[in-house]
Design a protein around this motif. Structure first.
Motif, PDB file in Angstrom:
ATOM      1  N   ASN A 173     -51.150  30.543  73.547  1.00  0.00           N
ATOM      2  CA  ASN A 173     -50.748  30.962  74.041  1.00  0.00           C
ATOM      3  C   ASN A 173     -49.222  29.928  72.815  1.00  0.00           C
ATOM      4  O   ASN A 173     -49.510  28.547  73.149  1.00  0.00           O
ATOM      5  CB  ASN A 173     -50.138  30.083  74.822  1.00  0.00           C
ATOM      6  N   TYR A 174     -47.922  30.157  72.417  1.00  0.00           N
ATOM      7  CA  TYR A 174     -47.297  29.530  71.775  1.00  0.00           C
ATOM      8  C   TYR A 174     -46.137  29.561  72.458  1.00  0.00           C
ATOM      9  O   TYR A 174     -44.826  28.842  72.281  1.00  0.00           O
ATOM     10  CB  TYR A 174     -46.311  30.733  70.198  1.00  0.00           C
ATOM     11  N   GLY A 175     -45.933  29.851  73.385  1.00  0.00           N
ATOM     12  CA  GLY A 175     -44.516  30.417  74.390  1.00  0.00           C
ATOM     13  C   GLY A 175     -43.813  31.373  74.859  1.00  0.00           C
ATOM     14  O   GLY A 175     -44.701  32.269  74.847  1.00  0.00           O
TER      15      GLY A 175
ATOM     16  N   ASP B  79     -40.592  33.615  75.662  1.00  0.00           N
ATOM     17  CA  ASP B  79     -38.893  33.752  75.664  1.00  0.00           C
ATOM     18  C   ASP B  79     -38.678  34.947  76.411  1.00  0.00           C
ATOM     19  O   ASP B  79     -38.978  35.429  77.448  1.00  0.00           O
ATOM     20  CB  ASP B  79     -38.339  34.164  74.633  1.00  0.00           C
TER      21      ASP B  79
END
Length: 155
Positions: free
Chosen positions: A87-89, A91
């Motif tokens: 998981n990188y983020g 938006d």
């Protein structure tokens, strides 16, 4: 499912989409999520007149957001031999429709973008929508970022 062969040409994956199976949101998982996120009666006031206006059967938006991980493991859109993703983020998250205990949801996801970050890493952007069964309405929209890693290449 996307495999090793398609990773050699990541731009060809942009636009690939998938729809998950249905998942019923149950009381047990709602309670476990409340416990894990410190939303218990002895810690915070969750009475309907105070902080929980839609009632105790309302599923928390952050529980819905956490289902991205469940749906990813249940049916991985991106999979490489010896590789992994993390998981990188997220938006542009929006919770657009209430979901209640007992309702079923499924995830629509589409690969919106892939950026090669290094020879062994690619940043994948997924556009996701969580649909509520029988209503035809979307309960959540999120743009999810995953870092896909060629584990063997980094070894």
């Amino acid at each position: 499912m996307i495999n090793n062969a398609s990773i050699s040409n990541p731009q060809a994956l942009v636009g690939v989409s998938e729809v998950s199976d249905w998942l019923t949101i149950d009381e047990e998982h709602l309670k476990a999520f409340a416990h894990a996120s410190y939303l218990e009666g002895d810690r915070v006031d969750l009475t309907p007149s105070r902080n929980h206006a839609l009632g105790p059967q309302l599923v928390d938006g952050f529980l819905l957001l956490s289902l991205l991980v469940y749906f990813d493991f249940a049916s991985q859109t991106l999979r490489t031999e010896g590789g992994y993703g993390f998981n990188y983020g997220v938006d542009r998250v929006r919770f657009t429709q209430p979901v209640y205990v007992g309702q079923r949801v499924r995830l629509h996801r589409k690969i919106a973008e892939i950026k090669q970050k290094s020879p062994t890493r690619a940043l994948v952007t997924l556009d996701t929508e969580l649909e509520v069964e029988d209503s035809g309405k979307t309960a959540m929209v999120a743009r999810w970022l995953l870092m896909l890693v060629d584990g063997e290449g980094e070894a």
